[in-house]
Design a protein around this motif. Structure first.
Motif, short mmCIF file in Angstrom:
data_model
loop_
_atom_site.label_atom_id
_atom_site.label_comp_id
_atom_site.label_asym_id
_atom_site.label_seq_id
_atom_site.Cartn_x
_atom_site.Cartn_y
_atom_site.Cartn_z
N ARG A 93 0.83 -1.20 0.00
CA ARG A 93 0.00 0.00 0.00
C ARG A 93 0.86 1.25 0.00
O ARG A 93 1.83 1.36 0.75
CB ARG A 93 -0.85 0.07 1.27
CG ARG A 93 -1.83 -1.02 1.44
CD ARG A 93 -2.47 -0.96 2.82
NE ARG A 93 -3.24 0.25 3.01
CZ ARG A 93 -3.58 0.71 4.21
NH1 ARG A 93 -3.20 0.09 5.31
NH2 ARG A 93 -4.30 1.80 4.32
N CYS A 95 -0.07 5.31 0.47
CA CYS A 95 -1.16 6.21 0.81
C CYS A 95 -0.69 7.65 0.64
O CYS A 95 0.24 8.10 1.32
CB CYS A 95 -1.62 5.97 2.24
SG CYS A 95 -2.16 4.26 2.53
N ASP A 100 -5.73 5.57 -1.00
CA ASP A 100 -5.12 4.33 -0.53
C ASP A 100 -4.84 3.50 -1.77
O ASP A 100 -5.71 2.83 -2.31
CB ASP A 100 -6.11 3.62 0.40
CG ASP A 100 -5.52 2.40 1.07
OD1 ASP A 100 -4.44 1.93 0.66
OD2 ASP A 100 -6.17 1.89 2.01
N GLU A 118 2.60 7.73 2.94
CA GLU A 118 2.64 6.77 4.04
C GLU A 118 2.60 5.35 3.46
O GLU A 118 1.91 5.11 2.47
CB GLU A 118 1.46 6.96 4.99
CG GLU A 118 1.53 8.24 5.79
CD GLU A 118 0.40 8.37 6.80
OE1 GLU A 118 -0.13 7.33 7.28
OE2 GLU A 118 0.03 9.52 7.10
N PRO A 120 1.80 2.22 5.39
CA PRO A 120 1.47 1.61 6.68
C PRO A 120 1.78 0.11 6.74
O PRO A 120 2.10 -0.39 7.81
CB PRO A 120 -0.02 1.88 6.85
CG PRO A 120 -0.52 2.26 5.51
CD PRO A 120 0.63 2.81 4.74
N ASN A 147 0.41 10.52 11.44
CA ASN A 147 -0.07 9.47 10.54
C ASN A 147 -1.57 9.58 10.32
O ASN A 147 -2.33 9.84 11.25
CB ASN A 147 0.28 8.10 11.10
CG ASN A 147 1.75 7.79 10.97
OD1 ASN A 147 2.60 8.54 11.48
ND2 ASN A 147 2.07 6.71 10.30
N TRP A 149 -3.12 7.17 7.88
CA TRP A 149 -3.58 5.85 7.45
C TRP A 149 -3.26 4.79 8.50
O TRP A 149 -2.18 4.78 9.07
CB TRP A 149 -2.92 5.49 6.12
CG TRP A 149 -3.27 6.48 5.07
CD1 TRP A 149 -2.58 7.61 4.73
CD2 TRP A 149 -4.43 6.47 4.25
NE1 TRP A 149 -3.23 8.29 3.74
CE2 TRP A 149 -4.38 7.61 3.43
CE3 TRP A 149 -5.51 5.60 4.12
CZ2 TRP A 149 -5.36 7.91 2.50
CZ3 TRP A 149 -6.49 5.89 3.19
CH2 TRP A 149 -6.41 7.03 2.40
N ARG A 150 -4.20 3.89 8.72
CA ARG A 150 -4.02 2.82 9.69
C ARG A 150 -3.51 1.55 8.99
O ARG A 150 -3.98 1.20 7.92
CB ARG A 150 -5.34 2.50 10.37
CG ARG A 150 -5.93 3.71 11.07
CD ARG A 150 -6.42 3.34 12.45
NE ARG A 150 -7.05 4.49 13.12
CZ ARG A 150 -6.39 5.38 13.82
NH1 ARG A 150 -5.09 5.30 13.93
NH2 ARG A 150 -7.01 6.37 14.41
N GLU A 152 -3.07 -2.42 8.19
CA GLU A 152 -4.02 -3.53 8.12
C GLU A 152 -3.39 -4.84 8.57
O GLU A 152 -4.08 -5.85 8.64
CB GLU A 152 -4.54 -3.67 6.68
CG GLU A 152 -5.32 -2.46 6.23
CD GLU A 152 -5.74 -2.52 4.77
OE1 GLU A 152 -5.21 -3.38 4.01
OE2 GLU A 152 -6.58 -1.71 4.37
#
Length: 172
Positions: A93, A95, A100, A118, A120, A147, A149-150, A152
């Motif tokens: 990913r 971002c 995303d 980002e 992540p 930040n 974006w979280r 996964e």
């Protein structure tokens, strides 16, 4: 016939080299090019942690074709450079700009400020740079980054936490 073709190819290669451009045909196995530190050519100048595979470099055209591998949690600072770049996400990913991005997605950047990016859960991309790819960025901006974006994945969660701690300690 094959001998004439080989001779013509050698003549064309010598002629191509005379003007400085590399017009050599290349077919390269990815597995044959090792991952290296991002400063392998001394030109990218990103915060530590990025790895690259230089697939093709033509200093006359100022073109670099390369893969970048960003570790989970990595944040690439907002930056500029005196080049354009085309980026294709190949794994993971990326971002950026409210998007995303996943494998097959694309980014184009020029010499105006862009990022931060980002990663992540980590990411691999294929990039073509035309011009000076040196990333010009301010450390203070990266240290203040929050930040968005979280992650996964568990690996991503650990990577994001570690990168946040590095920024808090000023170690990026």
């Amino acid at each position: 016939m094959a001998a004439k073709t080989a001779k013509a190819t050698k003549t064309a290669t010598k002629a191509a080299a005379a003007d400085g451009y590399d017009r050599t045909f290349k077919a390269i196995y990815d597995r044959d090019i090792p991952w290296q530190s991002d400063d392998v050519l001394g030109i990218l100048k990103l915060p530590p942690g990025v790895q690259v595979k230089v697939m093709n470099y033509d200093p006359v055209m100022k073109r670099i074709d390369m893969k970048h591998r960003f570790p989970p949690g990595y944040v690439e600072p907002a930056h500029t450079h005196k080049s354009w770049h085309s980026i294709l996400v190949t794994k993971g990913r990326m971002c950026v700009a409210g998007k995303d991005l996943r494998p097959g997605d694309y980014v184009f950047g020029w010499d105006i400020p862009h990022g931060p990016y980002e990663y992540p859960d980590g990411c691999e991309v294929f990039i073509v740079y035309m011009g000076d790819p040196t990333h010009n960025w301010e450390k203070t901006g990266l240290l203040k980054h929050q930040n968005v974006w979280r992650p996964e994945t568990e690996e991503g969660k650990k990577g994001v936490e570690a990168h946040i701690e590095k920024r808090k300690a000023g170690k990026v």
